[in-house]
Scaffold this motif. Structure first.
Motif, PDB file in Angstrom:
ATOM      1  N   THR A   1     -14.637 -13.515 -37.094  1.00 12.46           N
ATOM      2  CA  THR A   1     -13.772 -14.161 -38.075  1.00 12.46           C
ATOM      3  C   THR A   1     -12.877 -15.157 -37.355  1.00 12.46           C
ATOM      4  OG1 THR A   1     -13.753 -12.167 -39.436  1.00 12.46           O
ATOM      5  CG2 THR A   1     -12.014 -13.783 -39.827  1.00 12.46           C
ATOM      6  N   LEU A   2     -12.976 -16.416 -37.772  1.00 14.41           N
ATOM      7  CA  LEU A   2     -12.225 -17.471 -37.109  1.00 14.41           C
ATOM      8  C   LEU A   2     -10.828 -17.613 -37.707  1.00 14.41           C
ATOM      9  CD1 LEU A   2     -14.974 -20.238 -36.880  1.00 14.41           C
ATOM     10  CD2 LEU A   2     -14.230 -18.700 -35.066  1.00 14.41           C
ATOM     11  N   SER A   3      -9.888 -18.023 -36.854  1.00 15.46           N
ATOM     12  CA  SER A   3      -8.553 -18.338 -37.350  1.00 15.46           C
ATOM     13  C   SER A   3      -8.613 -19.641 -38.141  1.00 15.46           C
ATOM     14  CB  SER A   3      -7.581 -18.488 -36.171  1.00 15.46           C
ATOM     15  OG  SER A   3      -7.915 -19.645 -35.420  1.00 15.46           O
ATOM     16  N   ALA A   4      -7.575 -19.903 -38.912  1.00 14.74           N
ATOM     17  CA  ALA A   4      -7.548 -21.135 -39.701  1.00 14.74           C
ATOM     18  C   ALA A   4      -7.580 -22.358 -38.789  1.00 14.74           C
ATOM     19  CB  ALA A   4      -6.294 -21.155 -40.587  1.00 14.74           C
TER      20      ALA A   4
ATOM     21  N   ASP B   1      -8.979 -22.570 -35.714  1.00  9.78           N
ATOM     22  CA  ASP B   1     -10.315 -22.740 -35.140  1.00  9.78           C
ATOM     23  C   ASP B   1     -11.280 -23.291 -36.191  1.00  9.78           C
ATOM     24  OD1 ASP B   1      -9.539 -21.873 -32.676  1.00  9.78           O
ATOM     25  OD2 ASP B   1     -10.259 -19.828 -32.923  1.00  9.78           O
ATOM     26  N   GLN B   2     -11.175 -22.803 -37.417  1.00 13.13           N
ATOM     27  CA  GLN B   2     -12.073 -23.284 -38.460  1.00 13.13           C
ATOM     28  C   GLN B   2     -11.812 -24.763 -38.751  1.00 13.13           C
ATOM     29  OE1 GLN B   2     -14.699 -21.490 -40.044  1.00 13.13           O
ATOM     30  NE2 GLN B   2     -15.130 -23.651 -40.446  1.00 13.13           N
TER      31      GLN B   2
ATOM     32  N   GLN C   1      -8.265 -24.535 -26.605  1.00 10.93           N
ATOM     33  CA  GLN C   1      -8.848 -24.045 -27.850  1.00 10.93           C
ATOM     34  C   GLN C   1     -10.376 -24.170 -27.809  1.00 10.93           C
ATOM     35  OE1 GLN C   1      -7.182 -25.904 -31.335  1.00 10.93           O
ATOM     36  NE2 GLN C   1      -8.356 -24.645 -32.777  1.00 10.93           N
TER      37      GLN C   1
END
Length: 373
Positions: free
Chosen positions: A316-319, A321-322, A352
């Motif tokens: 599940t990616l962080s906002a 990273d997305q 990042q």
């Protein structure tokens, strides 16, 4: 076929004649019934098929039992007797691969090191660039891993790049893979793939060659090798290739052999994707996942999806990273371009990107980043 029979000796001798290709041998075999009968036939009988120089050489071989060619054939017989892991199968015999036998230019003779039975498994050829992008390498590996895990044998040319990734993907799935050589069966080219070749054999696969023992890596051998790769296979997948490449030669052979051709599309900015795009324009089937190939060839294989090793759940990616992935898009992009698009400073952005690469979300190729396929 390590039996030193007259027929086998005759075949080894005949195949050294200049101008006697696979198609000519097939016609001769159909007419005379065996290699021994061809070897002993008179000049008048052979004239419709053989050039005058070949007829003269053949007569010389009959008249001179001490000719150096006879010594070369005897040496080959001795080598085969000392290497029981190598089988030799002749066109027309029961153990010749069924699919390859249907090809008009099928080799008169195959040297097979390893599991001869591997050549009768349902095979899928995977070919492509010797210098693929990170995405091309990943696609070749993952398609091969998925398909080999479900029962397909993966066939390729043991070359650098996509070929090696395809063989490795099949091995990582615990599956069978077949390497078709452009050298004699007693050699491995490139030499750095000797360990890979050994793994192929150790895991129930096979190495195949039509070339006499001692044949080196002559450039003209590799296009000939490609017709065997496609001829053994139900279909050929081109993972990544330039417009002018040996992979497209393999695809052309597959089409001539009335086999399926598949191609993975790529970025319009990637020169290594242009060959796949050209194939798709000509009617190759565009594939986005290995399941597309399974659907097409499913009738040839009782595919058991439960045999596939399931992939790890996606992280599940962080906002943040997305958002960065969205800004990257699907084409390779430089750090400077990402800085401009995101408004993030280069140091923070580099960190990042490193995290995303470690998580398997992106790959780096030189100074460019792109999404993992």
């Amino acid at each position: 076929m390590n039996d030193p029979s007259d027929c086998f000796v005759s075949l080894l001798t005949l195949l050294r004649l200049p101008g006697l290709g696979a198609s000519t041998y097939a016609d001769l075999h159909q007419h005379f019934g065996s290699a021994a009968a061809i070897y002993s036939a008179g000049a008048a009988q052979l004239r419709p098929w053989l050039e005058p120089s070949s007829l003269q050489l053949l007569q010389t071989l009959r008249d001179d039992p001490q000719h150096e060619w006879h010594s070369a054939v005897a040496a080959e017989m001795e080598w085969l007797a000392a290497h029981p892991d190598v089988s030799v199968v002749a066109w027309g015999s029961d153990d010749y691969p069924h699919l390859l036998a249907q090809v008009a230019s099928a080799p008169a003779l195959l040297y097979v090191r390893g599991a001869l039975a591997a050549l009768e498994l349902p095979q899928l050829a995977i070919v492509g660039s010797r210098n693929p992008s990170a995405g091309g390498r990943n696609n070749a590996h993952e398609f091969a891993r998925y398909l080999a895990g479900g029962g397909f044998a993966i066939t390729s040319g043991l070359a650098l790049g996509v070929d090696a990734c395809a063989h490795r993907g099949a091995l990582d799935a615990g599956g069978v893979t077949v390497g078709v050589l452009g050298t004699g069966i007693d050699r491995v080219y490139p030499a750095r793939h000797r360990d890979l070749a050994a793994e192929i054999l150790d895991n129930g696969g096979a190495l195949v060659s039509e070339f006499p023992l001692g044949t080196g890596s002559v450039a003209s051998n590799f296009p000939r090798r490609n017709r065997i790769i496609s001829g053994l296979s139900l279909g050929t997948l081109v993972a990544e290739a330039a417009v002018k490449s040996g992979s497209l030669i393999t695809a052309r052979y597959a089409l001539e052999q009335e086999r399926e051709v598949f191609a993975i599309p790529g970025s319009i900015h990637n020169p290594m994707a242009k060959g796949c795009h050209a194939l798709i324009k000509r009617g190759a089937k565009l594939v986005e996942s290995a399941s597309d190939i399974v659907e097409e060839l499913g009738g040839a294989l009782a595919f058991k999806s439960q045999q596939i090793t399931p992939s790890s759940p996606a992280k599940t990616l962080s906002a943040g990273d997305q958002r960065l992935l969205d800004l990257m898009g699907y084409d390779p992009v430089s750090l400077d371009t990402l800085c401009q698009r995101s408004g993030i400073d280069a140091g923070t952005l580099a960190a990042q990107l490193m995290d995303l690469e470690l998580d398997g979300c992106i790959t780096q190729n030189g100074s460019y980043f792109c999404r993992a396929q």
